[in-house]
Design an enzyme around this catalytic site. Sequence first.
Site, PDB file in Angstrom:
ATOM      1  N   ASP A 110      41.590  32.866 -20.251  1.00  0.00           N
ATOM      2  CA  ASP A 110      42.833  32.610 -19.528  1.00  0.00           C
ATOM      3  C   ASP A 110      42.978  31.094 -19.431  1.00  0.00           C
ATOM      4  O   ASP A 110      42.018  30.388 -19.101  1.00  0.00           O
ATOM      5  CB  ASP A 110      42.732  33.223 -18.127  1.00  0.00           C
ATOM      6  CG  ASP A 110      44.039  33.793 -17.634  1.00  0.00           C
ATOM      7  OD1 ASP A 110      45.039  33.063 -17.707  1.00  0.00           O
ATOM      8  OD2 ASP A 110      44.063  34.945 -17.184  1.00  0.00           O
ATOM      9  N   ASP A 217      48.717  31.196 -18.741  1.00  0.00           N
ATOM     10  CA  ASP A 217      49.305  31.502 -17.445  1.00  0.00           C
ATOM     11  C   ASP A 217      50.637  30.775 -17.252  1.00  0.00           C
ATOM     12  O   ASP A 217      50.708  29.563 -17.462  1.00  0.00           O
ATOM     13  CB  ASP A 217      48.297  31.042 -16.377  1.00  0.00           C
ATOM     14  CG  ASP A 217      48.583  31.591 -15.006  1.00  0.00           C
ATOM     15  OD1 ASP A 217      48.494  32.807 -14.815  1.00  0.00           O
ATOM     16  OD2 ASP A 217      48.883  30.773 -14.102  1.00  0.00           O
ATOM     17  N   ASP A 348      48.356  41.696 -11.791  1.00  0.00           N
ATOM     18  CA  ASP A 348      49.439  41.333 -10.874  1.00  0.00           C
ATOM     19  C   ASP A 348      50.358  42.513 -10.561  1.00  0.00           C
ATOM     20  O   ASP A 348      51.358  42.339  -9.859  1.00  0.00           O
ATOM     21  CB  ASP A 348      50.311  40.222 -11.496  1.00  0.00           C
ATOM     22  CG  ASP A 348      49.573  38.901 -11.616  1.00  0.00           C
ATOM     23  OD1 ASP A 348      48.684  38.639 -10.784  1.00  0.00           O
ATOM     24  OD2 ASP A 348      49.900  38.130 -12.542  1.00  0.00           O
TER      25      ASP A 348
END
Length: 583
Positions: A110, A217, A348
């Site tokens: 990430d 991200d 999320d």
Amino acid sequence: MTDISSPPTNSERPDGWWRSAVVYQIYPRSFQDSDGDGVGDIPGITRRLDYLAELGVDVLWLSPVYRSPQVDNGYDISDYQDIDPLFGTLEDLDELIAGAHERGLKLVMDLVVNHTSDQHAWFVESRDPASPKRDWYYWRSARAGHEPGTPGAEPDDSPAAFAPSAWTFDPASGQYYLGMFSPAQPDLNWETPEVRSSVYEMMRWWVGRGVDGFRMDVINLISKPAGLTSSGPVDPGSAGFMQIANGARLDEFLAEMNREVGLEKNNLITVGEMPGATVDVARRVTDPARHELNMVFTFEHVELDKQEGGSKWDLADLPLPRLKGNLAEWQYGLAEAGWNSLYFDNHDQPRAVSRFGDDSPEHRVHSAKTLATVLHLHKGTPYVYQGEEFGMTNAPLTEIGHFQDVESLNYHTLATAAGVTEVEVLRSLTRKSRDHARTPVQWDDSANAGFTDGTPWFGVNPNYVGINAEDARRDPASVFAHFQKLIRLRHELEVVREGRFELLLPDHDQLWAFTRTLEAAPAGDEDQPRALLVLANCSSTPADLPADGLPGLAGAVLVLGTHASAPEEPRLAPWESRVIQLG
Ligand code: GLC
């Protein structure tokens, strides 16, 4: 330790390999604890590599394991080139990479570079107005006519995603800094060339360490509009991000990153998370001719169950035609250039089977399988989120003390202060909180679901006794077995990877139906199917096939089904799906 002075060659990553890949997302904190501290860690992931290989996925994406104060569970990074002791060490990560590669699995990190932690050395330095790093972040003076640091003196009214204001006052320098997510996550200023070159250098270091790609991200927030948020209040939902997202230099920055890091040159997989990105933005960014990214994560389909113009907490029903219509729009929009990512679940989002399916004991297994069938038969790269592969559900989070996530807690504080009743606030949190995705993975029916020998950092969903990976692995009719078959279909069939998509029965409120078609048989493999029909009953009542709007099913063959029905059987059971080879 891996020798990082000699980066791996790209011979194991042939051109375009990611077009046939299935990616599995790991949220390390909740995946597998190995040392009894109640928090998942890297050695825990290594221990589960055989399970992941058995599932059959190609790529593992790790949510952040870097050093971090953990305000946003690692999406607030204080050192990009070290591992947080919570999760292990760099050597542990090297072992994980090596173990993954031995099993033919690739590993994606990430990349959180829209913002750092406020504890990152860059930001600590930037706090000094005389520092050469002052312009690495966004610093602004108080609103004209206001005393700095007093209520209402923020440069503008933008809220952060997880805090009342996007601007935080720094008394030492008398100015405010921007943090679109929280004060602990100051936004980097990508206009500053040294910011970009430092990020690229860090990325090259990871490539040298053997990683196979990056999940980026909120990457479409790196180019902010000139004048930034001065245009007025920014709603924290993705509609609000639209106002600062997809700035004028986004494509330039992404192409520069691709070039400078050698993303394409090394055949790395890249996926950009892009709240507020439209089909047009995605087509541009993923058009191979532009050398930016392989694919993006859209938010459109996970924002359909909210009220128009509202935030994610303003709940609304989601009729099936809207959901399938949105996915179809992205399929058509990226049919000629660009590439889709396919997901229902991630860290999320609430659990897909609870949100889009029916998680009652009667329908959970079939609805988890059918949602997976529909998603995996679209064109693009599917993402499986830990636990999705055996049908993990939302947790019974019903009072505020049950929640952990910074976003959920901030919403509770702000909404109750604004007069929304506790009951209403909890109704939204119970439906939409990110915490549902973050309960520990349910490995087996032993204490704490086999996640930890200690006290888990976040409660295990009590339904683990009946819903766990071990049971699913042993059961040939399980959700896990169905995921294995779907993944295999993608690997084996060209039509699943590359076939043209066409949505049928767009207005039908129970059936999700579409075809995938190859114009010609794959060279050298004339036996491959050239056309598939997917029929899925996305409801908890039976559905009859309509007389019109579907291809004829004479001679059709069932390739994969949740039930043993013949392809032409005119009625689908609740949550039944069929993948049918036409002609
Ligand atoms: C992304 C991440 C989310 C995080 C946010 C800020 O949306 O997926 O978990 O809170 O960015 O980094």
